[in-house]
Design an enzyme around this catalytic site. Structure first.
Site, PDB file in Angstrom:
ATOM      1  N   ALA A   1     -71.664  -5.299  -7.453  1.00  0.00           N
ATOM      2  CA  ALA A   1     -72.612  -6.357  -7.776  1.00  0.00           C
ATOM      3  C   ALA A   1     -72.355  -7.558  -6.869  1.00  0.00           C
ATOM      4  O   ALA A   1     -71.372  -7.614  -6.140  1.00  0.00           O
ATOM      5  CB  ALA A   1     -72.468  -6.754  -9.244  1.00  0.00           C
TER       6      ALA A   1
ATOM      7  N   GLY B   1     -70.826  -1.842  -9.380  1.00  0.00           N
ATOM      8  CA  GLY B   1     -72.222  -1.614  -9.732  1.00  0.00           C
ATOM      9  C   GLY B   1     -72.830  -0.455  -8.987  1.00  0.00           C
ATOM     10  O   GLY B   1     -73.764   0.192  -9.490  1.00  0.00           O
TER      11      GLY B   1
ATOM     12  N   GLU C   1     -71.899   2.462 -11.021  1.00  0.00           N
ATOM     13  CA  GLU C   1     -72.613   2.409 -12.298  1.00  0.00           C
ATOM     14  C   GLU C   1     -74.072   2.830 -12.130  1.00  0.00           C
ATOM     15  O   GLU C   1     -74.635   3.514 -12.995  1.00  0.00           O
ATOM     16  CB  GLU C   1     -72.497   1.003 -12.885  1.00  0.00           C
ATOM     17  CG  GLU C   1     -71.077   0.684 -13.345  1.00  0.00           C
ATOM     18  CD  GLU C   1     -70.900  -0.748 -13.815  1.00  0.00           C
ATOM     19  OE1 GLU C   1     -70.705  -0.958 -15.024  1.00  0.00           O
ATOM     20  OE2 GLU C   1     -70.953  -1.661 -12.972  1.00  0.00           O
TER      21      GLU C   1
ATOM     22  N   GLU D   1     -63.549  -3.687 -10.878  1.00  0.00           N
ATOM     23  CA  GLU D   1     -63.833  -5.000 -11.481  1.00  0.00           C
ATOM     24  C   GLU D   1     -62.596  -5.687 -12.056  1.00  0.00           C
ATOM     25  O   GLU D   1     -62.503  -6.921 -12.036  1.00  0.00           O
ATOM     26  CB  GLU D   1     -64.895  -4.854 -12.577  1.00  0.00           C
ATOM     27  CG  GLU D   1     -66.308  -4.637 -12.053  1.00  0.00           C
ATOM     28  CD  GLU D   1     -66.639  -3.171 -11.815  1.00  0.00           C
ATOM     29  OE1 GLU D   1     -67.824  -2.851 -11.637  1.00  0.00           O
ATOM     30  OE2 GLU D   1     -65.703  -2.341 -11.812  1.00  0.00           O
TER      31      GLU D   1
END
Length: 717
Positions: free
Chosen positions: A75, A121, A124, A146
């Protein structure tokens, strides 16, 4: 002047939708970034594509990257760091979860075609796809990093990954931030197929043809894994699985990092319900965590490292040397460690020592490090053999005439280093760069023996070289810009995070670590117990306590460093006089099996009570607060002296240096971040009080006084 692209134009080029043979292809390729990230703008455009595909369903959808060696790096961290309002975070995540849920429910096959880094991300998003295929390139890595920046996966990673591969395999990936290659991902069941990078699009198209419910070959789980995955779903046995995970986290982090502990609970609670409720649990916990100070500080370290790496890349780019062959002088533990990393990074290395036995030991050490990589499946045997073939051992300077960069790692002796410089320059070309791996001796003093002092530079590695990320590069007053640029280029090739500092005894890192350890020694001789000193500082966040660190480094080496620094800094670095008794008693630390601690079979057994009478010690209780403050305040105090002396000035380099060099607690954001948080006025007042009670070495530097008086901070943001 070329017209400036609008943000809308940039996003249009960052993610595009194409159609070919009835298949839809969504390609991410941000034109202004080296890697793809999932920003709000990118996700909004992605959502518009999903709207379009739902209205006009294709035969299938493939998501891939247009970058050379990166899929999606995660992200947008800048957006995450800016978040300050938990309700706003929850709304943002709810939208992201809704979008990925739509992807997972598309009525046609959706394939994630992964080549390069697929992290955070990016993974994900891939988990929401029906099928995943990954290239077998060494660049391809899948993971959820993360926790390294103080948070945990927030786009469904804590829920979809355990449901896909089981909590036993998923929890280590979520809690440690480690990544896996394509083959390991296939064994875990994280990806369905692997292929050669050149065949990625063709293989992805093949999966579309098979359909979303076919093509997945679930690997058979080992029996212990099956048992623990089963237990994780049984109400009476959950504590065994999740309690073990929490215990491991606490053991590794000391409880200073909330993210992994919260993540364990989020996985446990999420798997006890349906996916939708699990995603809500994840969003609620993430929203509360992301605004915490620990998360903000760890994300700050990410940006500091990005800043330093960017400066290093620009500097390295200015050097036109190829540096494909490098000499290493000294095949001891440090020299062979440097040689191994260089060989691993596709560099030919000529490693020289004074005799064949020394060369043999050095090459054997390199081989053992490569063997460990093979054993951990980080390297194939053929790649190890190829890397070893890049190492050439020698006892002479023959062949050095073809080298224009040499790293010296011989014993810390000015006379010896002077002789080695002269011998190397006599054998090497006129443009030879001589980089000395010294931790204390001023580079200008070494350069006195050189015919070309502008080509002499310091290259301070940290031990063990293959694990420690920091490289401190030291330029003396006449070191040329070209020399610094070439040295940074070598460090970049080795994968190091670098700080460039000016010359002086101890440079930056050794100079600020020495008072930290020295104050621990004064605390000990003043009556504090060894275990109390170590427990206070490790409890505050250091990876090991200062007394343990002295044993690890070597008490004799510490004494030698003190002698060098004492010549220049006097009282500030003066150790307790009784410490000489340790050296006289043969207490050199772990390597000698005898130091502040007892050792059996190389393993630490506990405090050696014989140290106390040797030091003439008597117990006088010292508070935990005083132990912590006197030690880290002295590190800060000497840092202020370094700034005053022009050794270093960038707060980013200072904080990276102490974090990556010797483990200043990362969750505190760095030495200067912590000083800003506590307040320089408070620190100056306390240092004055400690100086009155324990000696002038604790008197605050003038810079600290001035900044405190003017209400200044080291970091402005």
């Amino acid at each position: 002047m070329a017209p400036t692209s609008s943000p809308e134009d940039v996003i249009e080029r960052a993610i595009r939708l194409d159609h070919e043979d009835g298949i839809a292809w969504i390609t991410l390729d941000h034109p202004e970034k080296k890697v793809n990230t999932l920003s709000s703008a990118v996700m909004a455009r992605f959502e518009s594509f999903i709207d379009e595909l739902e209205a006009n369903p294709p035969k299938g959808l493939v998501i891939l990257s247009g970058k050379k060696d990166t899929f999606i790096a995660g992200a947008d961290i800048e957006e995450i760091q800016a978040l300050a309002d938990p309700p706003q975070v929850r709304e943002l995540l709810a939208n992201g979860h809704a979008l990925l849920t739509r992807v997972s429910k598309l009525p046609f096959p959706v394939v994630s075609a992964i080549h390069g880094a697929c992290l955070g991300g990016g993974l994900e998003l891939s988990l929401a796809c029906h099928l995943r295929i990954a290239s077998t390139s060494e660049k391809t890595k899948l993971g959820l990093p993360e926790v390294m920046i103080g948070i945990f996966p927030g786009l469904g990673g804590t829920q979809r990954l355990p449901r896909l591969i089981g909590p036993v395999e998923a929890l280590p990936l979520i809690l440690t931030g480690k990544n896996v290659n394509a083959r390991k991902a296939k064994r875990l069941g994280l990806v369905d197929e692997t292929c050669h990078p050149a065949d990625l699009k063709k293989a992805a198209k093949g999966l579309i043809e098979k359909g979303k419910d076919r093509g997945r070959h679930r690997p058979k789980k080992p029996l212990p894994t099956k048992i623990f995955n089963t237990l994780a779903g049984l109400p009476l046995a959950k504590n065994l699985v999740y309690g073990r995970a929490k215990g491991d986290v606490l053991k590794k982090t000391g409880g200073h990092y909330p993210a992994p502990l919260i993540a364990v609970d989020v996985v446990r609670r999420g798997l006890a319900t349906n996916l939708q409720r699990g995603l809500e649990i994840e969003a609620e916990a993430f929203a509360d965590l992301v605004v915490k100070p620990e998360a903000k500080r760890l994300m700050g370290i990410f940006f500091m490292k990005t800043d330093a790496d960017g400066r290093a890349a620009a500097l390295a780019k200015s050097s036109d040397r190829d540096l494909d062959s490098i000499g290493v002088l000294g095949a001891g533990f440090m020299g062979s460690g440097v040689a191994q990393v260089l060989a691993y990074k596709n560099t030919r290395v000529v490693i020289k020592d004074r005799d064949h036995e020394g060369v043999g030991r050095g090459l054997a050490h390199c081989r053992s490090l490569f063997d460990k990589l093979v054993k951990r499946r980080k390297m194939k045997p053929m790649a190890r053999d190829l890397a070893m073939s890049r190492l050439e051992g020698t006892t002479s300077y023959e062949g050095f005439g073809a080298l224009d960069f040499v790293i010296e790692a011989v014993f810390e002796s000015v006379e010896l280093k002077h002789r080695v410089i002269q011998e190397t320059e006599a054998a090497g070309p006129d443009n030879l760069i001589f980089a000395s791996n010294t931790s204390t001796i001023p580079i200008a003093r070494l350069a006195e023996a050189s015919r070309r002092p502008e080509n002499v530079v310091g290259m301070h590695f940290f031990s063990p070289v293959h694990k420690m990320p920091l490289l401190e590069i030291i330029r003396h007053p006449t070191t040329s810009d070209e020399t610094v640029a070439a040295t940074v280029k070598v460090g970049k090739r080795m994968g190091k995070t670098m700080i460039v500092v000016n010359d002086g005894p101890g440079f930056f890192t050794t100079r600020v670590l020495a008072p930290f350890l020295n104050e621990a020694a004064w605390l000990l001789t003043g009556g504090a117990k060894i275990e109390d000193i170590d427990k206070a500082l490790s409890g505050w966040g250091f990876p090991v306590g200062p007394i343990s660190l002295m044993d690890e480094v070597g008490i004799d080496i510490g004494a030698h460093v003190s002698e060098v620094l004492l010549e220049y800094f006097g009282e500030r670095i003066t150790p307790p006089p009784v410490f000489q008794r340790l050296i006289d008693d043969g207490r050199k630390g772990r390597k000698a099996g005898k130091g502040f601690f007892r050792y059996e079979g190389g393993k630490k057994q506990g405090v050696d009570e014989g140290v106390y009478p040797l030091l003439g010690w008597s117990h006088k209780p010292v508070s935990r607060e005083e132990i912590i403050e006197r030690c880290w305040f002295q590190m800060l105090n000497e840092t202020a002296h370094c700034i005053q002396d022009g050794i270093i000035e960038n707060p980013i380099d200072i904080d990276l240096g102490v974090i990556f060099g010797f483990g200043f607690p990362p969750f505190r954001g760095g030495l200067l971040r912590e000083a800003d948080r506590v307040g320089l006025g408070t620190i100056v007042d306390k240092l004055d009080a400690y100086a009155d009670a324990h000696g002038e070495r604790l008197r605050p530097a003038e810079l600290l006084r001035t900044m405190a008086k003017e209400g200044k901070r080291f970091h402005q943001g």
